[in-house]
Design a protein around this motif. Structure first.
Motif, PDB file in Angstrom:
ATOM      1  N   ALA A  50      -7.672  80.432 -21.626  1.00  0.00           N
ATOM      2  CA  ALA A  50      -6.770  81.125 -20.574  1.00  0.00           C
ATOM      3  C   ALA A  50      -6.855  80.907 -19.127  1.00  0.00           C
ATOM      4  N   SER A  51      -8.405  80.676 -18.604  1.00  0.00           N
ATOM      5  CA  SER A  51      -8.549  80.083 -17.401  1.00  0.00           C
ATOM      6  C   SER A  51      -7.673  78.893 -16.990  1.00  0.00           C
ATOM      7  N   GLY A  52      -7.581  78.147 -18.155  1.00  0.00           N
ATOM      8  CA  GLY A  52      -6.735  76.639 -17.899  1.00  0.00           C
ATOM      9  C   GLY A  52      -5.435  77.008 -17.589  1.00  0.00           C
ATOM     10  N   ALA A  53      -4.757  77.854 -18.476  1.00  0.00           N
ATOM     11  CA  ALA A  53      -3.313  78.227 -18.311  1.00  0.00           C
ATOM     12  C   ALA A  53      -3.205  79.046 -17.198  1.00  0.00           C
ATOM     13  N   ILE A  54      -4.267  79.804 -16.740  1.00  0.00           N
ATOM     14  CA  ILE A  54      -3.799  80.470 -15.325  1.00  0.00           C
ATOM     15  C   ILE A  54      -3.858  79.444 -14.100  1.00  0.00           C
ATOM     16  N   ALA A  55      -4.787  78.405 -14.433  1.00  0.00           N
ATOM     17  CA  ALA A  55      -4.827  77.317 -13.227  1.00  0.00           C
ATOM     18  C   ALA A  55      -3.416  76.643 -13.308  1.00  0.00           C
ATOM     19  N   ARG A  56      -2.815  76.205 -14.314  1.00  0.00           N
ATOM     20  CA  ARG A  56      -1.491  75.970 -14.654  1.00  0.00           C
ATOM     21  C   ARG A  56      -0.534  76.502 -13.738  1.00  0.00           C
ATOM     22  N   LEU A  57      -0.482  78.127 -13.941  1.00  0.00           N
ATOM     23  CA  LEU A  57       0.367  78.820 -13.509  1.00  0.00           C
ATOM     24  C   LEU A  57       0.210  78.859 -11.810  1.00  0.00           C
ATOM     25  N   ARG A  58      -1.170  78.649 -11.468  1.00  0.00           N
ATOM     26  CA  ARG A  58      -1.352  78.684  -9.957  1.00  0.00           C
ATOM     27  C   ARG A  58      -0.782  77.474  -9.260  1.00  0.00           C
ATOM     28  N   LYS A  59      -0.879  76.506 -10.090  1.00  0.00           N
ATOM     29  CA  LYS A  59      -0.453  74.932  -9.588  1.00  0.00           C
ATOM     30  C   LYS A  59       1.179  74.880  -9.557  1.00  0.00           C
ATOM     31  N   ASN A  60       2.035  75.761 -10.422  1.00  0.00           N
ATOM     32  CA  ASN A  60       3.333  75.911 -10.612  1.00  0.00           C
ATOM     33  C   ASN A  60       3.815  76.873 -10.154  1.00  0.00           C
ATOM     34  N   ARG A  61       3.325  77.765  -9.222  1.00  0.00           N
ATOM     35  CA  ARG A  61       3.995  79.016  -8.914  1.00  0.00           C
ATOM     36  C   ARG A  61       4.871  78.811  -7.916  1.00  0.00           C
ATOM     37  N   PRO A  62       5.971  79.631  -7.936  1.00  0.00           N
ATOM     38  CA  PRO A  62       6.866  79.651  -6.677  1.00  0.00           C
ATOM     39  C   PRO A  62       6.365  80.004  -5.297  1.00  0.00           C
ATOM     40  N   SER A  63       6.899  79.591  -4.443  1.00  0.00           N
ATOM     41  CA  SER A  63       6.707  79.756  -3.089  1.00  0.00           C
ATOM     42  C   SER A  63       6.731  81.254  -2.594  1.00  0.00           C
ATOM     43  N   GLN A  64       7.647  81.908  -3.027  1.00  0.00           N
ATOM     44  CA  GLN A  64       7.888  83.336  -2.938  1.00  0.00           C
ATOM     45  C   GLN A  64       8.303  84.164  -4.093  1.00  0.00           C
ATOM     46  N   GLY A  65       8.132  85.457  -3.979  1.00  0.00           N
ATOM     47  CA  GLY A  65       8.153  86.414  -5.178  1.00  0.00           C
ATOM     48  C   GLY A  65       6.625  86.868  -5.508  1.00  0.00           C
ATOM     49  N   LEU A  66       6.884  87.524  -6.660  1.00  0.00           N
ATOM     50  CA  LEU A  66       5.386  88.300  -7.167  1.00  0.00           C
ATOM     51  C   LEU A  66       5.361  87.562  -8.631  1.00  0.00           C
ATOM     52  N   VAL A  67       4.241  86.996  -8.814  1.00  0.00           N
ATOM     53  CA  VAL A  67       3.785  86.655 -10.194  1.00  0.00           C
ATOM     54  C   VAL A  67       2.559  87.164 -10.704  1.00  0.00           C
ATOM     55  N   GLN A  68       2.440  87.868 -11.705  1.00  0.00           N
ATOM     56  CA  GLN A  68       1.209  88.552 -12.226  1.00  0.00           C
ATOM     57  C   GLN A  68       0.896  88.198 -13.647  1.00  0.00           C
ATOM     58  N   VAL A  69      -0.221  88.048 -13.935  1.00  0.00           N
ATOM     59  CA  VAL A  69      -0.779  87.779 -15.216  1.00  0.00           C
ATOM     60  C   VAL A  69      -1.957  88.573 -15.660  1.00  0.00           C
ATOM     61  N   LEU A  70      -1.837  88.995 -16.881  1.00  0.00           N
ATOM     62  CA  LEU A  70      -2.633  89.975 -17.653  1.00  0.00           C
ATOM     63  C   LEU A  70      -3.146  89.479 -18.736  1.00  0.00           C
ATOM     64  N   LYS A  71      -4.608  89.423 -18.783  1.00  0.00           N
ATOM     65  CA  LYS A  71      -5.283  89.155 -20.220  1.00  0.00           C
ATOM     66  C   LYS A  71      -5.589  90.211 -21.055  1.00  0.00           C
ATOM     67  N   VAL A  72      -5.127  90.027 -22.451  1.00  0.00           N
ATOM     68  CA  VAL A  72      -5.206  91.089 -23.528  1.00  0.00           C
ATOM     69  C   VAL A  72      -5.645  90.474 -24.487  1.00  0.00           C
ATOM     70  N   HIS A  73      -6.493  91.246 -25.272  1.00  0.00           N
ATOM     71  CA  HIS A  73      -7.229  90.829 -26.510  1.00  0.00           C
ATOM     72  C   HIS A  73      -6.058  91.124 -27.597  1.00  0.00           C
ATOM     73  N   GLU A  74      -6.193  90.330 -28.579  1.00  0.00           N
ATOM     74  CA  GLU A  74      -5.291  90.315 -29.913  1.00  0.00           C
ATOM     75  C   GLU A  74      -5.128  91.777 -30.273  1.00  0.00           C
ATOM     76  N   SER A  75      -6.210  92.278 -30.609  1.00  0.00           N
ATOM     77  CA  SER A  75      -6.439  93.791 -31.302  1.00  0.00           C
ATOM     78  C   SER A  75      -5.532  94.818 -30.170  1.00  0.00           C
ATOM     79  N   GLN A  76      -5.645  94.440 -28.770  1.00  0.00           N
ATOM     80  CA  GLN A  76      -4.821  95.379 -27.758  1.00  0.00           C
ATOM     81  C   GLN A  76      -3.501  95.173 -28.035  1.00  0.00           C
TER      82      GLN A  76
END
Length: 102
Positions: A50-76
């Protein structure tokens, strides 16, 4: 564990639309599946992945707008209720197996 990604990007100018398309293309290439318009999900094995995927998101994020990520367990994630509509038949592989033969 699932990563649920929410984003709201401006698409008023040609440059903004290009940025939107590039970000969406990155998401699909990185293994995210569209749940709704501007809502994507990705299955990850553990917190490290998950941390690696979030790091890739930060690297490829757009310069404008809103991007949010939420970690949830499979049971949730499994307790998600559909108020209107139902789950679409996605070509999703929903398994935690490390080796999967299709």
């Amino acid at each position: 564990m699932r990563l649920i990604l929410f984003f709201d990007l401006p698409v008023e100018t040609a440059a903004q639309r290009k940025s939107y398309r590039a970000f969406r293309k990155f998401l699909i290439k990185d293994g995210y599946l569209q749940l709704q318009e501007s809502v994507y999900a990705k299955l990850v094995l553990n917190d490290g992945a998950a941390s690696g995927a979030i790091a890739r998101l930060r690297k490829n994020r757009p310069s404008q707008g809103l991007v949010q990520v939420l970690k949830v367990h499979e049971s949730q994630f499994a307790t998600m209720e559909y108020i209107t509509g139902n789950r679409k038949a996605y070509d999703e592989v929903d398994t935690m197996e490390e080796l999967l033969v299709l």
